[in-house]
Scaffold this motif. Structure first.
Motif, PDB file in Angstrom:
ATOM      1  N   TRP A 259      17.759   4.440  36.199  1.00 56.87           N
ATOM      2  CA  TRP A 259      17.744   5.747  36.858  1.00 56.87           C
ATOM      3  C   TRP A 259      19.128   6.397  36.843  1.00 56.87           C
ATOM      4  O   TRP A 259      19.249   7.614  36.797  1.00 56.87           O
ATOM      5  CB  TRP A 259      17.248   5.615  38.291  1.00 56.87           C
TER       6      TRP A 259
ATOM      7  N   ARG B 213      18.697  14.140  35.526  1.00 57.20           N
ATOM      8  CA  ARG B 213      18.292  14.426  36.895  1.00 57.20           C
ATOM      9  C   ARG B 213      16.893  15.044  36.960  1.00 57.20           C
ATOM     10  O   ARG B 213      16.092  14.709  37.839  1.00 57.20           O
ATOM     11  CB  ARG B 213      19.307  15.355  37.573  1.00 57.20           C
TER      12      ARG B 213
ATOM     13  N   LEU C 192      14.064  12.504  37.108  1.00 63.53           N
ATOM     14  CA  LEU C 192      14.013  11.525  38.187  1.00 63.53           C
ATOM     15  C   LEU C 192      12.977  11.934  39.228  1.00 63.53           C
ATOM     16  O   LEU C 192      12.846  13.117  39.558  1.00 63.53           O
ATOM     17  CB  LEU C 192      15.381  11.420  38.871  1.00 63.53           C
TER      18      LEU C 192
ATOM     19  N   ALA D 288      16.209  10.757  43.283  1.00 62.19           N
ATOM     20  CA  ALA D 288      17.355  11.676  43.257  1.00 62.19           C
ATOM     21  C   ALA D 288      17.971  11.805  44.640  1.00 62.19           C
ATOM     22  O   ALA D 288      19.198  11.829  44.786  1.00 62.19           O
ATOM     23  CB  ALA D 288      16.913  13.045  42.739  1.00 62.19           C
TER      24      ALA D 288
ATOM     25  N   GLN E 237      19.933   8.682  45.435  1.00 66.30           N
ATOM     26  CA  GLN E 237      21.210   8.688  44.713  1.00 66.30           C
ATOM     27  C   GLN E 237      22.216   9.609  45.408  1.00 66.30           C
ATOM     28  O   GLN E 237      23.391   9.252  45.538  1.00 66.30           O
ATOM     29  CB  GLN E 237      21.004   9.132  43.271  1.00 66.30           C
ATOM     30  N   GLU E 238      21.762  10.760  45.838  1.00 61.34           N
ATOM     31  CA  GLU E 238      22.644  11.693  46.539  1.00 61.34           C
ATOM     32  C   GLU E 238      23.165  11.082  47.834  1.00 61.34           C
ATOM     33  O   GLU E 238      24.308  11.302  48.226  1.00 61.34           O
ATOM     34  CB  GLU E 238      21.893  12.996  46.851  1.00 61.34           C
TER      35      GLU E 238
ATOM     36  N   SER F 104      24.614   6.277  41.954  1.00 62.77           N
ATOM     37  CA  SER F 104      24.394   7.627  41.435  1.00 62.77           C
ATOM     38  C   SER F 104      24.701   7.728  39.948  1.00 62.77           C
ATOM     39  O   SER F 104      25.407   6.898  39.376  1.00 62.77           O
ATOM     40  CB  SER F 104      25.262   8.625  42.195  1.00 62.77           C
TER      41      SER F 104
END
Length: 271
Positions: free
Chosen positions: A177, A182, A185, A190, A193-194, A200
């Motif tokens: 991933w 982006r 995903l 996402a 990850q943020e 990330s």
């Protein structure tokens, strides 16, 4: 013949061993064939076995916690397992990126895959789920039941084992991933990850830029900054070099073998 050049700061001593002669060239990596990216029934069986072991461990933890009415300990233990998994993937990733080759006993196939990954990083996004996870799931299928047996009736111990093993097994999916565009995903991924719950795309991208010697952790990346700023891996590399004479691959005079190949014939897309 070796000389010392300034590079790292260990106990206020700046040093790094660099060969004054060129290292033997490594054979250029080739992109994997499409068939090697597909899951087989054997891959799926190992992922099922590893997943069952992890879920059994977590189920044991939940059952014991429900019986005792105490959930704080297993929750804290699960968080610790998550952190340890991130650290473990970093150490393992560093080791197979820098030492050994395809002929290394036991770990050869993993070493070849990870080192070739630097040439064709987005190939990992083309791997099917079980193809990507089966090697780690196989280890979990054998190790987790033993660790569970040793955990006895402690909810926290089961939570630690299940969470740590689960995150390690899934780390290759988290890794995939981190290479995915982006827009492709899932929204939840996402968002994680943020929030830095998962490693990330931006943080892992730093691992694929020169000098290719940091950001090894691939669960959340929580340990990356600590390990890199404290130069932990550099210290380990120095110890291994002076003790055994082995130079890590990241010390190469040229980074040609690490540079991403822009293009290829796997799917026509590597970026």
């Amino acid at each position: 013949m070796y000389t010392l050049t300034p590079h790292c700061h260990l106990l206020r001593l700046s040093c790094r061993a660099v060969s004054t002669t060129r290292s033997p060239s490594h054979a250029a990596a080739s992109p994997p064939a499409p068939s090697s990216l597909r899951s087989t029934w054997q891959h799926r069986a190992w992922v099922a076995a590893g997943s069952a072991a992890v879920l059994s461990s977590l189920s044991n933890s939940l059952s014991i916690a429900a019986d005792t009415g105490s959930f704080l300990e297993p929750l804290l233990a699960a968080y610790l397992g998550y952190l340890v998994a991130d650290l473990a993937t970093g150490v393992y990733h560093w080791a197979i990126d820098n030492y050994g080759n395809a002929s290394t006993p036991v770990f050869g196939s993993q070493i070849e895959a990870f080192q070739g990954h630097h040439k064709y990083p987005s190939t990992i996004t083309k791997r099917q789920f079980a193809n990507n996870l089966h090697a780690l799931a196989r280890v979990a299928a054998f190790v987790v039941p033993v660790a569970d047996a040793l955990a006895g009736g402690h909810a926290g111990a089961h939570a630690f084992v299940g969470t740590c093993a689960g995150c390690v097994v899934l780390s290759q999916q988290f890794h995939a991933w981190a290479h995915e565009k982006r827009g492709r995903l899932p929204a939840a991924v996402a968002a994680m990850q943020e929030a830095r719950v998962l490693v990330s795309r931006a943080e892992h991208a730093a691992h694929h830029r020169e000098p290719y010697d940091g950001n090894y952790c691939i669960v959340s990346g929580a340990w990356n900054r600590v390990l890199d700023e404290r130069k932990v891996f550099e210290a380990m590399e120095m110890v291994i070099f002076f003790k055994f004479g082995l130079r890590p691959r990241s010390w190469s005079d040229t980074a040609a073998e690490w540079r991403e190949e822009k293009g290829g014939n796997l799917t026509g897309e590597y970026i």
